[in-house]
Design an enzyme around this catalytic site. Structure first.
Site, short mmCIF file in Angstrom:
data_model
loop_
_atom_site.label_atom_id
_atom_site.label_comp_id
_atom_site.label_asym_id
_atom_site.label_seq_id
_atom_site.Cartn_x
_atom_site.Cartn_y
_atom_site.Cartn_z
N ASP A 139 14.63 10.90 -10.22
CA ASP A 139 15.64 11.80 -10.78
C ASP A 139 15.74 11.72 -12.30
O ASP A 139 16.32 12.60 -12.93
CB ASP A 139 17.02 11.49 -10.18
CG ASP A 139 17.13 11.91 -8.72
OD1 ASP A 139 16.13 12.38 -8.16
OD2 ASP A 139 18.23 11.75 -8.14
N GLY A 181 17.26 15.74 -7.07
CA GLY A 181 18.10 15.64 -8.27
C GLY A 181 19.55 15.65 -7.83
O GLY A 181 20.12 16.71 -7.59
N GLN A 230 8.13 14.94 -2.88
CA GLN A 230 8.21 14.61 -4.32
C GLN A 230 8.19 13.11 -4.60
O GLN A 230 7.99 12.69 -5.72
CB GLN A 230 9.51 15.17 -4.91
CG GLN A 230 9.59 16.68 -4.89
CD GLN A 230 11.03 17.17 -4.97
OE1 GLN A 230 11.51 17.49 -6.03
NE2 GLN A 230 11.72 17.21 -3.84
N GLU A 262 18.83 19.87 -5.59
CA GLU A 262 19.59 19.64 -4.34
C GLU A 262 21.08 19.43 -4.62
O GLU A 262 21.93 19.74 -3.79
CB GLU A 262 19.04 18.41 -3.61
CG GLU A 262 19.14 17.15 -4.43
CD GLU A 262 18.61 15.90 -3.77
OE1 GLU A 262 18.20 15.94 -2.60
OE2 GLU A 262 18.61 14.86 -4.46
O1 F6P Z 1 17.73 8.82 -5.85
C1 F6P Z 1 16.51 9.41 -5.69
C2 F6P Z 1 16.54 10.41 -4.56
O2 F6P Z 1 15.21 10.82 -4.36
C3 F6P Z 1 17.47 11.59 -4.76
O3 F6P Z 1 16.90 12.59 -5.53
C4 F6P Z 1 17.74 12.00 -3.35
O4 F6P Z 1 18.98 12.65 -3.22
C5 F6P Z 1 17.76 10.71 -2.61
O5 F6P Z 1 16.98 9.81 -3.35
C6 F6P Z 1 17.24 10.81 -1.21
O6 F6P Z 1 17.36 9.58 -0.59
P1 F6P Z 1 16.80 9.18 0.83
O7 F6P Z 1 15.36 8.82 0.64
O8 F6P Z 1 17.63 8.02 1.23
O9 F6P Z 1 16.95 10.36 1.72
#
Ligand code: F6P
Length: 341
Positions: free
Chosen positions: A126, A169, A273, A221
């Site tokens: 992010d 993000g 990503q 997001e």
């Molecule tokens: O903090 C990084 C991130 O990739 C965010 O962009 C996203 O909201 C979150 O992690 C997703 O987390 P998880 O892998 O726990 O679903």
């Protein structure tokens, strides 16, 4: 020989293995390195493995983390800090290198207050961590999103469609703005600027009225409609209080199609990503961070995070890095806006 522990916490990202490799190489002959598995969980449970030249070979280009990661928050566990101190004592570890974002490094800072020596390494796709110009992982995520936008461009054009691309993000729109600018997006929606869907449609209509037959909308997001809430993919929050985001593109697809009559399709890039090979930029940044973290450890400069300022690697107090998230530079957004429909 002194022993340093290393852990990777929070969401994974490309470049974590490059940091681990760099830490081991720089420490060789001076410090033993003990890897803790699954972030802070490994320190709570004493789950670790010794790291050396041999078992950290061939890691530079590998995504993910050989140590595993988790969103475990030791301060949500009974006696968490004491359990961590006991693990460090039992395994003969003198200090820690914590690789993570705001949550992992927030724990590191609190442990520092409790007398544990920690150096932080900034990681998040992010790019929303203060104190550093860039975190590793961000560049790779932007490249993946840009490649996806390029592909969506050609199919949007064939079908005269509006394509809505949702990127990661949570608090900040760095990925959206970088990938949107690189991919020639016609509208970019970010968490820092609540949006009005009628205005978005106005831009798309103007563009189509001037002869274009397709549009690309990139949305973070965590972007918020002016009169609504962020879109969540499930109820509840993680151990750090974060909701699981996702799905704003679904509402936008419908909203745009209903208002404009233009056929619309959405794509949520999600964890694509965060996966796979880091870019050269991220490999180099991660390597420089790993070496610098060992140097700080050897000098006993704890409570600090290694960081990129311009082209230099520096050290900043963890407090400074964690005060508030690093939100988008308004000038960058203004530049991106020049190219909106
Ligand atoms: O903090 C990084 C991130 O990739 C965010 O962009 C996203 O909201 C979150 O992690 C997703 O987390 P998880 O892998 O726990 O679903």
């Amino acid at each position: 020989m002194k022993r340093v522990g290393i852990l990777t916490g929070g969401g994974d990202c490309p470049g974590l293995n490059a940091v681990i490799r760099a830490v081991v190489r720089r420490a060789e002959g001076e410090l033993d390195v003990l890897g803790f598995r699954y972030g802070w969980a490994g320190l709570l449970d004493g789950d670790s493995l010794p790291l050396d030249h041999d078992n950290t070979r061939g890691l530079l280009h590998r995504g993910g983390t050989i140590l595993g990661t988790s969103r475990t928050n030791p301060f949500k566990e009974d006696g968490g800090a004491e359990r961590i101190a006991a693990t460090l004592e039992a395994s003969g570890v003198d200090s820690l290198i914590a690789i993570g974002g705001e949550d992992t490094l927030g724990v590191a800072r609190r442990l520092g207050d409790e007398g544990i020596d920690v150096v932080g390494v900034p990681k998040t796709i992010d790019n929303d961590l203060a104190g550093t110009d860039f975190t590793f992982g961000f560049h790779t995520a932007v490249q993946i999103a840009t490649d996806a936008i390029d592909r969506l461009h050609t199919t949007a054009e064939s079908h005269n469609r509006v394509m809505v691309v949702e990127v990661m993000g949570r608090h900040a729109g760095w990925i959206a703005v970088y990938s949107g600018m690189a991919g020639g997006a016609d509208v970019i929606l970010v968490p820092e600027r609540p949006f009005d869907v009628d205005e978005v449609c106005g831009r798309i209509r103007r563009r189509h009225d001037s002869g274009r037959s397709f549009s690309i909308v990139v949305v973070s997001e965590g972007a918020l409609p002016k009169d609504g809430a962020e879109s969540t993919a499930s109820a509840g929050t993680d151990a750090f209080g974060h909701a699981r985001l996702g799905g704003i593109a679904v509402d936008l697809e419908r909203g745009i199609e209903e208002r404009t009559g233009y056929e619309s399709r959405m794509t949520i890039l999600g964890h694509v990503q965060r996966g796979g090979t880091p870019t050269a930029f991220d490999r180099v940044l991660a390597t420089r961070f790993g070496v610098a973290a060992v140097d700080a450890t050897r000098e006993g400069d704890f409570g600090r995070m290694v960081a990129l300022h311009g082209t230099e690697i520096v050290r900043v107090p963890l407090d400074e890095a964690l005060r508030e998230p690093k939100l988008l530079d308004p000038d960058l957004y203004a530049t991106a806006e020049v190219f909106f429909g």
